[in-house]
Design an enzyme around this catalytic site. Sequence first.
Site: not given
Length: 482
Positions: A271, A452-454
């Site tokens: 994401p 990467d939003h994770r």
Amino acid sequence: MASKLFNLPDPGEGLTEAEVVSWKVQPGDEVGVNDLVIEVETAKSLVELPIPFAGKVLELLVAEGDTVEVGAPIISVEVDGDAGEDPDEGGGEPAEESGPNLVGYGAKAGSTRRRARKVSPAKDVPTTPGPVPALRDGRERPPQDPEVAQPAATVPEEVAQQPSRRAASPQQLRALAKPPVRKLAKDLGVDIQAVTPTGEGGVVTRSDVEAAASGGGAAAVAGVAAGAGAAAVAGAGAPFAGIGPEETRVPIKGVRKATAAAMVSSAFTAPHVTEFLTVDVTAMMDLVERLKADRSFRDVKVTPLLLVAKAFTLALRRNAEANSSWDEQAGEIVLHRDVNLGIAAATPRGLLVPNIKAADRMSLHDLAGALGELVATARDGRTQPADLAGGTATITNVGVFGVDTGTPILNPGEAVILAFGAVRRMPWVVTAPDGSESIEPRWVTQLGLSFDHRLVDGELGSRLLADIGALLHDPGTAFLWA
């Protein structure tokens, strides 16, 4: 004397195929152990491969431009001694033998040993064109140039392999051209054999190929087989199969194919979030000019990208959680000790992202040298597979194209990528120490950070981008963080 086959080894990390760019030897040449015999292009780089045994070249089994699977035979060599005898068969045709295990070739595969047939020399051996013979494993021999006579199928293999009785090799009659020019011709669908050369010594030049592609030269154009992308060479002046005069189709392979797969995978797996920051980098540009004039930096190239790279690595050390990877299979977040800094480089083969290992531990001078070597190697197509693997963070310098910024896609396995935009002179509000404001012309750039939003939440991503901007606005801050 016996003949031995050399199979295409894996020139990289688990690659399955490679494209033949150029041969370094011809039939009749003597080769020694570790001599470079062929240059191939993989999905990652151009690689020159050595041969693991010595002898005289009998036959080149694949042509320049062919795509060959790893493990397929590519060259036949006459070596001293017999090849032995297969315990299951009382003799047979020459077969491949194992040789020294060269660096980068992986584990040696098993092989059989057979005694070479002994036959009397044939008289009046015909060399007229005939059906293309099959390889020893039953597969059809890769296509050669259509205008070169092939040995007749009735010629005994042992006699055909004798240099004194062999017909001229297709490679010996190929047009003279450098590998980049051959690749251009292939991409444009031009049969380089039919191009009229204008270069010194009868060499086909880039302009010759471009002229032929636009209809200004005599060229035979290859048709494109649907689906497979294999080129079937047609007669002189034949158009692309099923293609109108207003379009050209280029096979998707090599670096372009690998890049496309990686970008699609990254875009739909991680994401992405992108944030932007506009920075007054006047102090950074002043430092660039001072470093250029410094005697200790005269042996390296100093550019704004160098200081951006240094600022990025320092900011990643200060925000170490962003220098990480997501391991879906293990269900773990991997925190990397070193910043292996990738630099996106546009090359004739497509976009490559080689990386500098442990860039955060380098001095500014060493980082400048590593950057210069990385870019030069990438543009020459000599980047090794190891230099393309293991990156942890990347910079894409879109500013060299006059672009202000962008929303870069993450490299698979990395949590952050920084877009460095063009540095421009712009009016800027400057605040004096006494609080008064004035509008002055300043050097300004825009940064775009995708993450990467994770792995990187909004707070960490914003803090990382702000730290990079602070370092570029006031390079003296680096002394506090180094």
